[in-house]
Design a protein around this motif. Structure first.
Motif, mmCIF file in Angstrom:
data_model
loop_
_atom_site.group_PDB
_atom_site.id
_atom_site.type_symbol
_atom_site.label_atom_id
_atom_site.label_comp_id
_atom_site.label_asym_id
_atom_site.label_seq_id
_atom_site.Cartn_x
_atom_site.Cartn_y
_atom_site.Cartn_z
ATOM 1 N N LEU A 409 0.823 -1.209 0.000
ATOM 2 C CA LEU A 409 0.000 0.000 0.000
ATOM 3 C C LEU A 409 0.857 1.258 0.000
ATOM 4 O O LEU A 409 0.534 2.248 -0.663
ATOM 5 N N TYR A 410 1.968 1.228 0.731
ATOM 6 C CA TYR A 410 2.849 2.406 0.798
ATOM 7 C C TYR A 410 3.377 2.779 -0.587
ATOM 8 O O TYR A 410 3.299 3.938 -1.008
ATOM 9 N N SER A 411 3.922 1.800 -1.323
ATOM 10 C CA SER A 411 4.479 2.090 -2.639
ATOM 11 C C SER A 411 3.386 2.412 -3.658
ATOM 12 O O SER A 411 3.610 3.169 -4.603
ATOM 13 N N ALA A 412 2.205 1.853 -3.459
ATOM 14 C CA ALA A 412 1.103 2.142 -4.387
ATOM 15 C C ALA A 412 0.778 3.624 -4.396
ATOM 16 O O ALA A 412 0.408 4.192 -5.434
ATOM 17 N N LEU A 413 0.943 4.269 -3.254
ATOM 18 C CA LEU A 413 0.593 5.683 -3.125
ATOM 19 C C LEU A 413 1.802 6.602 -3.178
ATOM 20 O O LEU A 413 1.673 7.813 -3.024
ATOM 21 N N ASN A 414 3.004 6.038 -3.405
ATOM 22 C CA ASN A 414 4.224 6.833 -3.513
ATOM 23 C C ASN A 414 4.492 7.145 -4.972
ATOM 24 O O ASN A 414 3.755 6.724 -5.863
ATOM 25 N N THR A 415 5.603 7.835 -5.239
ATOM 26 C CA THR A 415 5.953 8.135 -6.633
ATOM 27 C C THR A 415 6.465 6.881 -7.327
ATOM 28 O O THR A 415 7.027 5.991 -6.690
ATOM 29 N N ALA A 416 6.300 6.828 -8.647
ATOM 30 C CA ALA A 416 6.778 5.687 -9.421
ATOM 31 C C ALA A 416 8.287 5.566 -9.332
ATOM 32 O O ALA A 416 8.839 4.463 -9.298
ATOM 33 N N THR A 417 8.994 6.696 -9.286
ATOM 34 C CA THR A 417 10.459 6.672 -9.221
ATOM 35 C C THR A 417 10.934 5.947 -7.976
ATOM 36 O O THR A 417 11.818 5.089 -8.038
ATOM 37 N N VAL A 418 10.361 6.278 -6.824
ATOM 38 C CA VAL A 418 10.746 5.615 -5.573
ATOM 39 C C VAL A 418 10.373 4.140 -5.602
ATOM 40 O O VAL A 418 11.167 3.276 -5.214
ATOM 41 N N ALA A 419 9.182 3.827 -6.082
ATOM 42 C CA ALA A 419 8.721 2.433 -6.117
ATOM 43 C C ALA A 419 9.649 1.570 -6.970
ATOM 44 O O ALA A 419 10.071 0.482 -6.549
ATOM 45 N N TRP A 420 9.987 2.032 -8.174
ATOM 46 C CA TRP A 420 10.844 1.244 -9.057
ATOM 47 C C TRP A 420 12.283 1.203 -8.558
ATOM 48 O O TRP A 420 12.975 0.186 -8.723
ATOM 49 N N SER A 421 12.767 2.273 -7.959
ATOM 50 C CA SER A 421 14.126 2.273 -7.422
ATOM 51 C C SER A 421 14.256 1.286 -6.268
ATOM 52 O O SER A 421 15.248 0.557 -6.160
ATOM 53 N N LEU A 422 13.246 1.246 -5.389
ATOM 54 C CA LEU A 422 13.261 0.268 -4.298
ATOM 55 C C LEU A 422 13.249 -1.152 -4.855
ATOM 56 O O LEU A 422 13.959 -2.038 -4.360
ATOM 57 N N GLY A 423 12.430 -1.377 -5.902
ATOM 58 C CA GLY A 423 12.398 -2.690 -6.527
ATOM 59 C C GLY A 423 13.742 -3.078 -7.112
ATOM 60 O O GLY A 423 14.201 -4.216 -6.967
ATOM 61 N N ASP A 424 14.413 -2.128 -7.761
ATOM 62 C CA ASP A 424 15.727 -2.401 -8.341
ATOM 63 C C ASP A 424 16.760 -2.735 -7.267
ATOM 64 O O ASP A 424 17.639 -3.578 -7.464
#
Length: 487
Positions: A409-424
């Motif tokens: 839920l946290y990443s769903a509502l965050n920016t795409a840049t942060v979400a994808w960087s965390l995934g990487d």
């Protein structure tokens, strides 16, 4: 320093050029050591894919394939490909193909090892993966614990957010649905499924994965047919850009390699170690059978699904490319400024099929992302089980599940840049640890391959019958090394 800057700095350390080189070199090395099993084994891959049955302890080969494809075939095949083109140019697609071809051999080795060293948990179900083969094969419990913790963090807290964030973005682009509504719905549905266990995950995956992939490929094929005259130039552009020969992308060869490999590894998971977890859950008579099936899943993910997305975007020209020397500027701008991600693909289909494209891609992303979330949960859960010595406490499992949903839920509502960087970052950490382990623990997998090929040559269905162990072990198989290796 804000969160986005902190995450970017960590990402630069994890995904240094050294990791890109390691992924490519390890894939080439295993290709040579297995005598390019990813090519020689193609007939067996296709034959074994639909063989085998589930048992009280494990799932069938097709269910294990569906589970691994659930993780491999996700928004990385849609949004991830768009991001690779936006930051690495069209040439990044070629390097995604390269890492898939070479990485199929890495996937073979890790999945075979996962089968060799699998165990039964307290419920009698097969469990396995890098943490198991690192401890049992290398005898390094500390290293296995580090990998398990990295996987719990990576697959349990970092990677799921790329999926939920893409769902929110796609639904907003198609129907302007508020992000909090989409996030709440994701959380509720995921919670209903993950409390059902691995069998429910396998049952859901084997129904959804083939259907979603087929529908997506059919639409991609239709768009390609309608833009058939653009295909030759598109393929030429990919090849020119990959080697720095295109006027617009001449200075991007290093960036193309980096983004192609990074997005390729996140998508097809070859060498990352996550695909080894569902491979260990399969009920097969020989470890190599599942190694071959999982190697094939890398091809399905990248060569088929990722390529379909790339062709959708490039053949319609609906993409922009950032200038690597000035990331806030466009090197090429073919469409009005769009955030790199699902929107590229939505506008690509919309340009050919008006009134249909945005909605269809949003609908396609839902099952793509949902099944990937479930597969990531299973991978993280397996490592929680490992850390609990196959008997994790009820409290530990409950806290893990709540943490998983919270991170989603946290990443769903965050920016795409942060979400994808965390995934990487999560992908990078697991890849570093797993590839090093594979290089140190390759002999049992190679010995199992020789044993399998000897049985096939003799006209027998390969059955893994290693000699009695030299020391006590809790592995399902009686030993980690076939008798043919101990002559």
């Amino acid at each position: 320093m804000n969160l986005e800057e902190i995450v970017a700095r960590i990402l630069g350390i994890v995904w240094s050029p050294m990791l890109v080189t390691l992924c490519l070199v390890a894939g080439l090395y295993f290709s040579v050591r297995t005598r390019f099993i990813q090519l020689r084994g193609l007939p067996d891959m296709l034959r074994l894919m639909f063989q085998g049955r589930s048992s009280a302890s494990g799932v069938s080969s097709f269910q294990a394939l569906s589970m691994s494809l659930s993780s491999r075939v996700g928004v990385g095949n849609i949004a991830g490909v768009a991001i690779a083109i936006a930051y690495g140019g069209p040439g990044a697609i070629f390097w995604m193909w390269v890492v898939a071809f070479l990485g199929a051999s890495s996937a073979f080795v890790e999945s075979t090892l996962a089968q060799i060293y699998k165990e039964r948990d307290s419920a009698g179900m097969y469990r396995g993966g890098p943490a198991y083969y690192i401890e049992k094969g290398l005898g390094q419990r500390w290293y296995a614990v580090v990998f398990a913790l990295s996987t719990v963090v990576g697959c349990g807290l970092m990677l799921p957010g790329t999926q939920s964030n893409a769902i929110v973005s796609a639904l907003d682009e198609a129907w302007a649905i508020p992000g909090w509504v989409s996030a709440a719905a994701i959380g509720m549905v995921v919670a209903l499924v993950i409390f059902g266990g691995v069998r429910r995950i396998a049952q859901v995956a084997q129904v959804i994965v083939p259907f979603m992939a087929l529908a997506y490929l059919l639409v991609a094929g239709l768009v390609m047919v309608l833009n058939l005259d653009a295909v030759p130039e598109m393929l030429a552009l990919i090849m020119r850009s990959a080697f720095g020969q295109d006027a617009a992308f001449g200075a991007m060869i290093g960036t193309a390699i980096q983004w192609g490999v990074r997005r390729g590894v996140m998508s097809n998971e070859a060498g990352q170690g996550t695909g080894a977890h569902p491979a260990a859950a399969a009920e097969v008579s020989h470890p190599v059978k599942q190694g071959l099936v999982q190697a094939c899943s890398v091809y399905i993910d990248t060569m088929v699904v990722c390529s379909a997305t790339a062709f959708l975007i490039l053949s319609t020209g609906t993409y922009n490319v950032y200038d690597p020397s000035a990331p806030s500027q466009w090197l090429v701008a073919n469409v009005p400024a769009l955030e790199a991600g699902p929107a590229f693909v939505q506008h690509a289909v919309e340009s050919v099929l008006p009134g249909f494209g945005k909605s269809f891609i949003a609908l396609a992303i839902l099952p793509f992302a949902f099944t990937t979330i479930l597969a990531l949960y299973y991978t993280a859960e397996t490592n929680v089980v490992y850390l609990g010595r196959n008997r994790p406490s009820w409290l530990a499992m409950m806290l893990f599940r709540l943490g998983f949903i919270g991170a989603l839920l946290y990443s769903a509502l965050n920016t795409a840049t942060v979400a994808w960087s965390l995934g990487d970052i999560g992908v990078g950490l697991m890849s570093w640890l797993n590839i090093v382990a594979l290089l140190l623990l390759q002999k049992p997998a190679l010995a199992a391959l020789r044993d399998y090929e000897a049985s096939r040559k003799a006209g027998r269905d390969p059955v893994y019958r290693p000699e009695p162990p030299q020391r006590p072990t809790t592995c399902v198989w009686t030993s980690a090394v076939p008798a043919t290796e101990r002559r």
